[in-house]
Design a protein around this motif. Structure first.
Motif, mmCIF file in Angstrom:
data_model
loop_
_atom_site.group_PDB
_atom_site.id
_atom_site.type_symbol
_atom_site.label_atom_id
_atom_site.label_comp_id
_atom_site.label_asym_id
_atom_site.label_seq_id
_atom_site.Cartn_x
_atom_site.Cartn_y
_atom_site.Cartn_z
ATOM 1 N N PRO A 26 138.979 50.779 -66.310
ATOM 2 C CA PRO A 26 140.256 50.546 -65.788
ATOM 3 C C PRO A 26 141.166 51.232 -66.358
ATOM 4 N N ALA A 27 141.196 51.752 -67.586
ATOM 5 C CA ALA A 27 142.485 52.582 -67.870
ATOM 6 C C ALA A 27 142.082 53.840 -68.080
ATOM 7 N N GLN A 28 141.081 54.463 -67.760
ATOM 8 C CA GLN A 28 140.601 55.958 -67.849
ATOM 9 C C GLN A 28 141.528 56.513 -66.603
ATOM 10 N N ASN A 29 141.339 55.890 -65.258
ATOM 11 C CA ASN A 29 142.262 56.461 -64.292
ATOM 12 C C ASN A 29 143.581 55.673 -64.484
ATOM 13 N N PRO A 30 144.577 56.336 -64.704
ATOM 14 C CA PRO A 30 146.018 55.810 -64.560
ATOM 15 C C PRO A 30 146.466 55.227 -63.238
ATOM 16 N N TYR A 31 145.506 55.689 -62.256
ATOM 17 C CA TYR A 31 146.077 55.039 -61.015
ATOM 18 C C TYR A 31 145.464 54.148 -60.316
ATOM 19 N N ARG A 32 145.910 52.995 -59.766
ATOM 20 C CA ARG A 32 144.956 52.086 -59.058
ATOM 21 C C ARG A 32 145.774 51.247 -58.189
ATOM 22 N N SER A 33 145.041 51.161 -56.936
ATOM 23 C CA SER A 33 145.667 50.395 -55.873
ATOM 24 C C SER A 33 144.885 49.297 -55.657
ATOM 25 N N ILE A 34 145.455 48.011 -55.175
ATOM 26 C CA ILE A 34 144.738 46.884 -55.002
ATOM 27 C C ILE A 34 145.238 46.440 -53.548
ATOM 28 N N ILE A 35 144.390 46.007 -52.699
ATOM 29 C CA ILE A 35 144.583 45.471 -51.487
ATOM 30 C C ILE A 35 144.721 43.915 -51.413
ATOM 31 N N LEU A 36 145.358 43.192 -50.882
ATOM 32 C CA LEU A 36 145.750 41.909 -50.771
ATOM 33 C C LEU A 36 146.024 41.272 -49.308
ATOM 34 N N ALA A 37 145.462 40.187 -49.017
ATOM 35 C CA ALA A 37 146.064 39.751 -47.962
ATOM 36 C C ALA A 37 146.332 38.308 -47.721
ATOM 37 N N PRO A 38 147.041 37.856 -46.984
ATOM 38 C CA PRO A 38 147.453 36.205 -47.035
ATOM 39 C C PRO A 38 146.390 35.265 -46.990
ATOM 40 N N ALA A 39 146.545 34.056 -47.633
ATOM 41 C CA ALA A 39 145.271 33.040 -47.761
ATOM 42 C C ALA A 39 146.124 31.814 -47.384
ATOM 43 N N LYS A 40 145.307 30.729 -47.246
ATOM 44 C CA LYS A 40 145.983 29.524 -46.733
ATOM 45 C C LYS A 40 146.135 28.642 -48.032
ATOM 46 N N LYS A 41 145.194 29.120 -49.123
ATOM 47 C CA LYS A 41 145.633 28.183 -50.350
ATOM 48 C C LYS A 41 144.991 29.140 -51.430
ATOM 49 N N LEU A 42 145.113 28.892 -52.730
ATOM 50 C CA LEU A 42 144.716 29.692 -53.968
ATOM 51 C C LEU A 42 143.309 29.886 -53.854
ATOM 52 N N ASP A 43 143.098 31.284 -53.829
ATOM 53 C CA ASP A 43 141.727 31.905 -54.031
ATOM 54 C C ASP A 43 141.355 31.999 -55.323
ATOM 55 N N PHE A 44 140.327 30.949 -55.647
ATOM 56 C CA PHE A 44 139.994 31.066 -56.935
ATOM 57 C C PHE A 44 139.029 32.173 -57.600
ATOM 58 N N TYR A 45 138.307 32.536 -56.534
ATOM 59 C CA TYR A 45 137.399 33.931 -56.715
ATOM 60 C C TYR A 45 138.433 35.021 -56.836
ATOM 61 N N SER A 46 139.618 35.126 -56.324
ATOM 62 C CA SER A 46 140.534 36.228 -56.334
ATOM 63 C C SER A 46 140.951 36.225 -57.649
ATOM 64 N N LEU A 47 141.527 34.863 -58.051
ATOM 65 C CA LEU A 47 142.140 34.599 -59.485
ATOM 66 C C LEU A 47 141.333 35.120 -60.571
ATOM 67 N N ASN A 48 140.140 34.565 -60.482
ATOM 68 C CA ASN A 48 139.154 34.766 -61.600
ATOM 69 C C ASN A 48 138.973 36.545 -61.655
ATOM 70 N N THR A 49 138.830 37.017 -60.586
ATOM 71 C CA THR A 49 138.547 38.480 -60.639
ATOM 72 C C THR A 49 139.700 39.210 -61.063
ATOM 73 N N ILE A 50 140.946 38.990 -60.738
ATOM 74 C CA ILE A 50 141.929 39.762 -61.282
ATOM 75 C C ILE A 50 142.341 39.156 -62.863
ATOM 76 N N GLU A 51 142.065 38.097 -63.267
ATOM 77 C CA GLU A 51 142.215 37.804 -64.644
ATOM 78 C C GLU A 51 141.037 38.703 -65.389
ATOM 79 N N ASN A 52 139.967 38.557 -64.885
ATOM 80 C CA ASN A 52 139.076 39.229 -65.886
ATOM 81 C C ASN A 52 139.316 40.794 -65.708
ATOM 82 N N ALA A 53 139.733 41.289 -64.734
ATOM 83 C CA ALA A 53 140.351 42.696 -64.688
ATOM 84 C C ALA A 53 141.560 43.007 -65.679
#
Length: 121
Positions: free
Chosen positions: A56-83
């Motif tokens: 994660p910190a070796q490459n100083p550049y990062r891009s993340i794509i997101l799309a609208p969801a109808k409700k809180l996506d717990f998989y996405s939340l867990n994934t981004i928190e772990n990252a």
């Protein structure tokens, strides 16, 4: 595809995808925190925040794509928190390097390639 947003600190992404909504971040930490904030606002990850074989910190550049969801996506939340945890752990244990412009451009191309691949899926 026009509903997507890309959170990035990579100038090459900003140049290449002018038809998409781009949220340009100041630094790597901001890319992750802005992405987490959107997940909390019912957006879901389209691309993985730890994509590629570069730590994660070796490459100083990062891009993340997101799309609208109808409700809180717990998989996405867990994934981004772990990252974010991995980024913080890496930053705590390693000193951030200064890269030459050529190496920075190489890392930008790596990130661009990952995003191109994610958009094709």
């Amino acid at each position: 595809m026009k509903d997507l947003v890309i959170i990035t600190n990579n100038p090459k992404i900003k140049e290449k995808f002018d038809e998409l909504k781009i949220d340009f971040a100041e630094n790597l930490s901001d890319v992750y925190s802005k992405s987490r904030d959107l997940v909390h606002q019912n957006w879901k990850l389209v691309s993985h925040p730890l994509a590629g074989s570069v730590k994660p910190a070796q490459n100083p550049y990062r891009s993340i794509i997101l799309a609208p969801a109808k409700k809180l996506d717990f998989y996405s939340l867990n994934t981004i928190e772990n990252a974010i945890q991995k980024l913080n752990q890496f930053n705590k244990n390693h000193k951030m390097r200064e890269y030459s412009q050529k190496i920075k451009e190489d890392y930008q191309v790596i990130d661009l390639t990952l995003i191109n691949s994610a958009l094709k899926n």
